[in-house]
Design an enzyme around this catalytic site. Structure first.
Site, PDB file in Angstrom:
ATOM      1  N   SER A  33       0.690  -1.258   0.073  1.00 42.29           N
ATOM      2  CA  SER A  33      -0.002  -0.067  -0.120  1.00 42.29           C
ATOM      3  C   SER A  33       0.761   1.244  -0.059  1.00 42.29           C
ATOM      4  O   SER A  33       0.581   2.100  -0.384  1.00 42.29           O
ATOM      5  CB  SER A  33      -0.887  -0.022   1.133  1.00 42.29           C
ATOM      6  OG  SER A  33      -0.102  -0.331   2.357  1.00 42.29           O
ATOM      7  N   ASP A  86      10.712   0.589  -1.873  1.00 43.32           N
ATOM      8  CA  ASP A  86       9.769  -0.337  -1.169  1.00 43.32           C
ATOM      9  C   ASP A  86       9.419  -0.247   0.107  1.00 43.32           C
ATOM     10  O   ASP A  86      10.095   0.652   0.818  1.00 43.32           O
ATOM     11  CB  ASP A  86      10.491  -1.855  -1.461  1.00 43.32           C
ATOM     12  CG  ASP A  86       9.372  -2.825  -1.298  1.00 43.32           C
ATOM     13  OD1 ASP A  86       8.262  -2.736  -1.307  1.00 43.32           O
ATOM     14  OD2 ASP A  86       9.613  -4.167  -1.746  1.00 43.32           O
ATOM     15  N   ALA A  88       8.050  -1.829   3.917  1.00 45.20           N
ATOM     16  CA  ALA A  88       8.783  -2.918   4.931  1.00 45.20           C
ATOM     17  C   ALA A  88       7.622  -3.185   5.748  1.00 45.20           C
ATOM     18  O   ALA A  88       6.934  -2.379   6.261  1.00 45.20           O
ATOM     19  CB  ALA A  88       9.960  -2.526   5.644  1.00 45.20           C
ATOM     20  N   ASP A  89       7.408  -4.555   6.395  1.00 42.69           N
ATOM     21  CA  ASP A  89       6.576  -4.650   7.671  1.00 42.69           C
ATOM     22  C   ASP A  89       7.244  -4.280   8.693  1.00 42.69           C
ATOM     23  O   ASP A  89       6.533  -3.921   9.736  1.00 42.69           O
ATOM     24  CB  ASP A  89       6.372  -6.298   7.448  1.00 42.69           C
ATOM     25  CG  ASP A  89       5.592  -6.640   6.251  1.00 42.69           C
ATOM     26  OD1 ASP A  89       4.554  -5.958   6.104  1.00 42.69           O
ATOM     27  OD2 ASP A  89       6.106  -7.435   5.459  1.00 42.69           O
ATOM     28  N   LYS A  99       9.832  -8.388   5.307  1.00 42.24           N
ATOM     29  CA  LYS A  99       9.140  -8.064   4.299  1.00 42.24           C
ATOM     30  C   LYS A  99       8.256  -9.297   3.836  1.00 42.24           C
ATOM     31  O   LYS A  99       8.611 -10.415   4.212  1.00 42.24           O
ATOM     32  CB  LYS A  99       9.788  -7.621   3.056  1.00 42.24           C
ATOM     33  CG  LYS A  99      10.858  -6.278   3.461  1.00 42.24           C
ATOM     34  CD  LYS A  99      11.354  -5.417   2.153  1.00 42.24           C
ATOM     35  CE  LYS A  99      10.506  -5.617   0.903  1.00 42.24           C
ATOM     36  NZ  LYS A  99       9.164  -4.935   0.874  1.00 42.24           N
ATOM     37  N   GLY A 100       7.382  -9.089   2.922  1.00 42.39           N
ATOM     38  CA  GLY A 100       6.589 -10.116   2.540  1.00 42.39           C
ATOM     39  C   GLY A 100       5.260 -10.390   3.067  1.00 42.39           C
ATOM     40  O   GLY A 100       4.592 -11.248   2.795  1.00 42.39           O
ATOM     41  N   GLU A 108      10.913  -9.086  -4.569  1.00 40.88           N
ATOM     42  CA  GLU A 108      11.276  -7.999  -4.027  1.00 40.88           C
ATOM     43  C   GLU A 108      12.739  -8.315  -3.739  1.00 40.88           C
ATOM     44  O   GLU A 108      13.565  -7.399  -4.007  1.00 40.88           O
ATOM     45  CB  GLU A 108      10.587  -7.702  -2.613  1.00 40.88           C
ATOM     46  CG  GLU A 108       9.109  -7.383  -2.662  1.00 40.88           C
ATOM     47  CD  GLU A 108       8.339  -7.043  -1.737  1.00 40.88           C
ATOM     48  OE1 GLU A 108       7.249  -6.550  -1.620  1.00 40.88           O
ATOM     49  OE2 GLU A 108       8.721  -7.543  -0.670  1.00 40.88           O
ATOM     50  N   LYS A 126       6.443   1.044  11.682  1.00 34.06           N
ATOM     51  CA  LYS A 126       7.248  -0.030  11.453  1.00 34.06           C
ATOM     52  C   LYS A 126       8.507   0.031  11.885  1.00 34.06           C
ATOM     53  O   LYS A 126       9.297  -1.219  11.591  1.00 34.06           O
ATOM     54  CB  LYS A 126       7.271   0.000   9.726  1.00 34.06           C
ATOM     55  CG  LYS A 126       6.097   0.225   8.701  1.00 34.06           C
ATOM     56  CD  LYS A 126       5.320  -1.141   9.085  1.00 34.06           C
ATOM     57  CE  LYS A 126       3.964  -0.917   8.080  1.00 34.06           C
ATOM     58  NZ  LYS A 126       4.332  -1.060   6.587  1.00 34.06           N
TER      59      LYS A 126
HETATM   60  C1  5RP Z   1       5.134  -7.205   0.223  1.00 37.50           C
HETATM   61  C2  5RP Z   1       6.027  -6.140   1.097  1.00 37.50           C
HETATM   62  C3  5RP Z   1       5.228  -4.845   1.650  1.00 37.50           C
HETATM   63  O1  5RP Z   1       6.462  -3.654   1.472  1.00 37.50           O
HETATM   64  C4  5RP Z   1       5.176  -4.840   3.242  1.00 37.50           C
HETATM   65  O2  5RP Z   1       4.137  -5.700   3.405  1.00 37.50           O
HETATM   66  C5  5RP Z   1       4.699  -3.412   3.755  1.00 37.50           C
HETATM   67  O3  5RP Z   1       3.294  -3.391   2.941  1.00 37.50           O
HETATM   68  P1  5RP Z   1       2.532  -1.888   3.055  1.00 37.50           P
HETATM   69  O4  5RP Z   1       3.267  -1.087   2.421  1.00 37.50           O
HETATM   70  O5  5RP Z   1       1.010  -2.090   2.695  1.00 37.50           O
HETATM   71  O6  5RP Z   1       2.482  -1.805   4.592  1.00 37.50           O
HETATM   72  O7  5RP Z   1       7.067  -6.543   1.753  1.00 37.50           O
HETATM   73  O8  5RP Z   1       5.463  -8.257   0.235  1.00 37.50           O
END
Ligand code: 5RP
Length: 226
Positions: A33, A86, A88-89, A99-100, A108, A126
């Site tokens: 997102s 990108d 990250a979680d 991530k993932g 990624e 995060k």
């Molecule tokens: C997808 C990822 C995303 O970067 C991670 O899940 C963060 O997502 P978001 O921006 O929706 O919080 O690793 O595989």
């Protein structure tokens, strides 16, 4: 600001970060997102690029919908992908990440490995002192799912849960491993890579972020890996 507004602020800051791109350059684009805000902002910006290497079918569709050309990773020569943007979680003080969450970890990791600089964009929630509260996604070959789950539990003491009904862009399954406290992300990333049947684990430690754009209530904080 709510979480979505923070994600958008981080994404807009990434635009400034890549503004130095030469016309005709290619940018690596992640998934999620936060990245969706980045894609939308990139499309509306004055930055001229040749195109983007996408880390997922979802991002590829969004890029294409904006008319941003998709470039295959095979077309990218050494050193020719200056930035990978990108989310990250989780991200720790050493810029290692989990991530993932969106299931795109394998592509990624591949695109991130090729890029010169990994720009991580996320909201302040995060940033964590130690990785592991967010369940660690692991992409597995479907026939090996159960055995890999046993091995992960034995190795880590964590609890793998099958993300049932979800199939990755590569046709594989995901195990989300909860109950981890990851003090040594590089080591765990390497150890998990030794388990037969694991395609990719969601630790991005050996190749972590280079720049963090962290959106907080008082603005976007920029920091570089020490
Ligand atoms: C997808 C990822 C995303 O970067 C991670 O899940 C963060 O997502 P978001 O921006 O929706 O919080 O690793 O595989």
């Amino acid at each position: 600001m709510n979480q979505d507004e923070l994600k958008k602020a981080a994404a807009l800051a990434a635009l400034e970060e890549i503004r130095t791109l030469a016309p005709g350059a290619v940018v690596g684009v992640g998934t999620g997102s936060t990245v969706n805000y980045f894609i939308d902002a990139l499309a509306g910006s004055s930055i001229i690029i040749r195109g983007a290497v996408s880390s997922s079918e979802a991002s590829a569709q969004r890029l294409a919908a904006h008319g941003i050309p998709l470039v295959s990773l095979s077309e990218i020569g050494a050193g020719m992908l200056p930035f990978y943007v990108d989310g990250a979680d989780e991200i720790d003080p050493g810029f290692s990440m989990i991530k993932g969450g969106g299931g795109a970890l394998t592509r990624e990791k591949i695109v991130a490995a090729v890029a010169n600089r990994f720009i991580c964009i996320c909201d302040a929630s995060k940033k964590v002192p130690t990785l592991g509260r967010f369940p660690l996604p692991v992409e597995v070959i479907p026939m090996a799912r159960v055995q890999v789950g046993h091995e992960i539990a034995r190795l880590t003491g964590g609890t793998p849960l099958w993300r049932e009904g979800f199939v990755t862009d590569n046709g594989n399954h995901i195990l989300d491993v909860s109950g981890l406290v990851i003090d040594d992300p590089c080591r765990l990333e390497s150890d998990l890579n030794q388990i037969a049947g694991i395609v990719t684990n969601g630790l991005f430690a050996r190749r972590g972020a280079d720049v963090l754009l962290l959106a907080t209530a008082s603005g976007v904080e920029r920091s570089e890996r020490a």
